[in-house]
Scaffold this motif. Structure first.
Motif, PDB file in Angstrom:
ATOM      1  N   LYS A  98      -1.090 -30.549 -32.962  1.00  0.00           N
ATOM      2  CA  LYS A  98      -2.370 -30.978 -32.379  1.00  0.00           C
ATOM      3  C   LYS A  98      -2.365 -30.053 -31.012  1.00  0.00           C
ATOM      4  O   LYS A  98      -3.463 -29.591 -30.616  1.00  0.00           O
ATOM      5  N   GLU A  99      -1.158 -30.028 -30.135  1.00  0.00           N
ATOM      6  CA  GLU A  99      -1.372 -29.584 -28.754  1.00  0.00           C
ATOM      7  C   GLU A  99      -0.375 -28.496 -28.648  1.00  0.00           C
ATOM      8  O   GLU A  99      -0.110 -28.330 -27.229  1.00  0.00           O
ATOM      9  N   GLY A 100       0.011 -27.675 -29.544  1.00  0.00           N
ATOM     10  CA  GLY A 100       0.956 -26.556 -29.322  1.00  0.00           C
ATOM     11  C   GLY A 100       0.715 -25.355 -28.572  1.00  0.00           C
ATOM     12  O   GLY A 100       0.295 -25.689 -27.212  1.00  0.00           O
ATOM     13  N   GLY A 101       0.648 -24.354 -28.976  1.00  0.00           N
ATOM     14  CA  GLY A 101       0.301 -23.110 -28.287  1.00  0.00           C
ATOM     15  C   GLY A 101       1.330 -22.362 -27.159  1.00  0.00           C
ATOM     16  O   GLY A 101       1.102 -21.985 -26.198  1.00  0.00           O
ATOM     17  N   TYR A 102       2.610 -22.632 -27.732  1.00  0.00           N
ATOM     18  CA  TYR A 102       3.829 -22.391 -27.093  1.00  0.00           C
ATOM     19  C   TYR A 102       4.271 -21.105 -27.468  1.00  0.00           C
ATOM     20  O   TYR A 102       4.072 -20.699 -28.495  1.00  0.00           O
ATOM     21  N   ASP A 103       5.017 -20.209 -26.439  1.00  0.00           N
ATOM     22  CA  ASP A 103       5.789 -19.061 -26.614  1.00  0.00           C
ATOM     23  C   ASP A 103       6.867 -19.418 -27.114  1.00  0.00           C
ATOM     24  O   ASP A 103       7.650 -18.523 -27.519  1.00  0.00           O
ATOM     25  N   LEU A 104       7.593 -20.589 -26.683  1.00  0.00           N
ATOM     26  CA  LEU A 104       9.215 -20.716 -27.112  1.00  0.00           C
ATOM     27  C   LEU A 104       9.215 -22.391 -26.948  1.00  0.00           C
ATOM     28  O   LEU A 104       8.617 -22.970 -26.167  1.00  0.00           O
ATOM     29  N   LEU A 105       9.914 -22.764 -27.990  1.00  0.00           N
ATOM     30  CA  LEU A 105      10.615 -24.280 -27.906  1.00  0.00           C
ATOM     31  C   LEU A 105      12.093 -24.223 -27.505  1.00  0.00           C
ATOM     32  O   LEU A 105      12.766 -23.517 -28.014  1.00  0.00           O
ATOM     33  N   TYR A 106      12.288 -25.264 -26.493  1.00  0.00           N
ATOM     34  CA  TYR A 106      13.833 -25.605 -26.106  1.00  0.00           C
ATOM     35  C   TYR A 106      13.907 -26.800 -26.321  1.00  0.00           C
ATOM     36  O   TYR A 106      13.367 -27.756 -25.646  1.00  0.00           O
ATOM     37  N   ALA A 107      14.930 -27.250 -27.315  1.00  0.00           N
ATOM     38  CA  ALA A 107      15.332 -28.688 -27.763  1.00  0.00           C
ATOM     39  C   ALA A 107      16.756 -29.116 -27.388  1.00  0.00           C
ATOM     40  O   ALA A 107      17.418 -28.114 -28.196  1.00  0.00           O
ATOM     41  N   GLU A 108      16.822 -29.998 -27.223  1.00  0.00           N
ATOM     42  CA  GLU A 108      18.175 -30.516 -27.300  1.00  0.00           C
ATOM     43  C   GLU A 108      18.501 -31.037 -28.827  1.00  0.00           C
ATOM     44  O   GLU A 108      18.019 -31.672 -29.321  1.00  0.00           O
ATOM     45  N   ILE A 109      19.880 -30.809 -28.883  1.00  0.00           N
ATOM     46  CA  ILE A 109      20.437 -31.410 -30.487  1.00  0.00           C
ATOM     47  C   ILE A 109      21.827 -32.124 -29.800  1.00  0.00           C
ATOM     48  O   ILE A 109      22.559 -31.534 -29.368  1.00  0.00           O
ATOM     49  N   PRO A 110      22.072 -33.527 -30.305  1.00  0.00           N
ATOM     50  CA  PRO A 110      21.270 -34.525 -30.958  1.00  0.00           C
ATOM     51  C   PRO A 110      19.975 -34.916 -30.241  1.00  0.00           C
ATOM     52  O   PRO A 110      19.955 -34.598 -29.054  1.00  0.00           O
ATOM     53  N   PRO A 111      19.145 -35.587 -30.709  1.00  0.00           N
ATOM     54  CA  PRO A 111      18.886 -36.155 -32.173  1.00  0.00           C
ATOM     55  C   PRO A 111      18.712 -34.946 -33.280  1.00  0.00           C
ATOM     56  O   PRO A 111      17.871 -34.092 -32.833  1.00  0.00           O
ATOM     57  N   ASN A 112      19.340 -34.930 -34.135  1.00  0.00           N
ATOM     58  CA  ASN A 112      19.218 -33.705 -35.178  1.00  0.00           C
ATOM     59  C   ASN A 112      17.937 -33.696 -35.808  1.00  0.00           C
ATOM     60  O   ASN A 112      17.393 -32.591 -35.870  1.00  0.00           O
TER      61      ASN A 112
END
Length: 406
Positions: A98-112
């Motif tokens: 709905k609200e994206g439009g990002y050039d890159l996503l940076y996410a922690e893992i976990p939670p997997n």
């Protein structure tokens, strides 16, 4: 201006408990010229309560904050937490669509599963996805629940999601070499990777210690052996309590064991100390960061205390331990960290879960002030060179810059 989303379940916002890594990273990337949104959940992990979203919206942050609903849970390891994360993962996908439009996503893992939702969205949109590996699930879960046949079945979804995330990464940041390399254990990927310790801001640590110098009172002649962190299954606090008893029996009336922090085993261990009338062990409880810094600085020895089976590598508190400039006793069995302790010379490694071995190690350092001070000097040097966030986090920005320019 490139737009980045930093996705994390574990972030400390204004006035909250918890880790500051991702809050700092959002500030750091904003200062580096990126448009940053922090995406986190309505549920605050350390408080085990829903956040006051309206209050947060009126606070001042350099970056944008977006919330996904998460129902929450009461225990760190139970089925409700798995269900809670599943809901958060679904809501993250909806938010990004709905609200994206990002050039890159940076996410922690976990939670997997939350990381997987981010990774799959990035793949659909053809944008880079960076995984920040700061723990290993389901490996860490086996510390609490390790039943032949049942555990592998129960934890299979976590294992499956982890491998899927690792197959979709464009880059990897690990909080240790072991965590950095875990995504490549079962698959050969040619993507940029870097180790960036959780670390801390040494200037903030020092100021906190200085501001609380008079609040934390240490009497003349007292010798403090301190642990700061979670009091849970992975951490061998029981041996520290009993080592306090052993040292008192040996006649060391001036050695005090200080336990900072809270957790599921705190009450049980306090009862142990009370029942056995171990009066040289104090459970300080949760201490705000600045007060904790003062405790660490006033201590003589710091103990990185883990049980033998603990899967942890180089944990959050190591940056603070090193910044305090004190000798360290390490019981963590991670080969990477044990090698670092030995090579960098800021402490000693001992076998975990043995009262006499720990008491002997404390006694030896207690009697050898020159060795203690030399180890402390080396600890501070390593903190400044490798754990100070303003320097260390440049590696993250460099990796991101390389991906968004492609």
């Amino acid at each position: 201006m490139k737009k980045i989303a930093v996705i994390t379940m574990g972030v400390r916002l204004n006035g909250e408990k918890g880790y500051t890594r991702f809050r700092y990273l959002c500030d750091f990337l904003t200062d580096a010229g990126y448009q940053v949104d922090l995406i986190t959940t309505t549920f605050q992990h350390w408080e085990k309560a829903q956040r006051d979203i309206e209050k947060i919206k009126n606070e001042d942050y350099k970056f944008g904050i977006k919330f996904i609903y998460e129902p929450g849970y009461k225990k760190n390891v139970d089925l409700k937490r798995i269900q809670s994360h599943k809901t958060a993962a679904k809501n993250l996908t909806e938010l990004l669509e709905k609200e994206g439009g990002y050039d890159l996503l940076y996410a922690e893992i976990p939670p997997n599963d939350v990381a997987l939702a981010a990774a799959e969205y990035a793949k659909r949109k053809g944008i880079p996805f960076v995984a920040d590996v700061n723990d290993l699930w389901p490996e860490a879960m086996r510390m609490v629940l390790d039943i032949p046949v049942i555990s592998p079945i129960l934890f299979y979804p976590l294992q499956r999601d982890a491998e899927k995330v690792y197959s979709l990464v464009s880059g990897v940041i690990g909080t240790s070499d072991e965590y950095r390399d875990r995504p490549f254990q079962n698959q050969n990927r040619s993507v940029p990777k870097a180790t960036v310790y959780v670390g801390n801001e040494i200037a903030v640590f020092d100021k906190g210690a200085q501001d609380n110098d008079e609040v934390v009172v240490k009497l003349d002649g007292e010798f403090w052996v301190t642990y700061a962190g979670t009091i849970g299954t992975s951490y061998d606090i029981r041996t520290m309590v009993l080592a306090g008893e052993e040292l008192a029996k040996r006649g060391h009336k001036d050695i005090y064991i200080k336990i900072l922090g809270g957790g599921p085993m705190k009450e049980e261990l306090e009862m142990l100390a009370n029942d056995r009338q171990i009066y040289n062990v104090e459970f300080v409880g949760y201490a705000p960061y600045d007060k904790m810094a003062a405790y660490l600085k006033k201590s003589d020895i710091l103990v990185n205390s883990f049980v033998r089976k603990a899967p942890q590598s180089i944990v959050t508190k190591i940056g603070d331990y090193l910044a305090a400039g004190k000798a360290m006793i390490n019981t963590c069995m991670s080969p990477e960290f044990r090698n670092k302790v030995e090579k960098d010379g800021f402490g000693i490694n001992i076998e975990p879960e043995d009262v006499n071995i720990l008491a002997d190690a404390i006694e030896k350092l207690y009697e050898n002030e020159d060795q203690r001070l030399e180890m402390g000097k080396k600890a501070r040097q390593i903190a400044e060179e490798q754990f100070d966030r303003p320097k260390a986090y440049r590696k993250i920005e460099e990796l991101i810059r390389g991906l968004v320019k492609k």
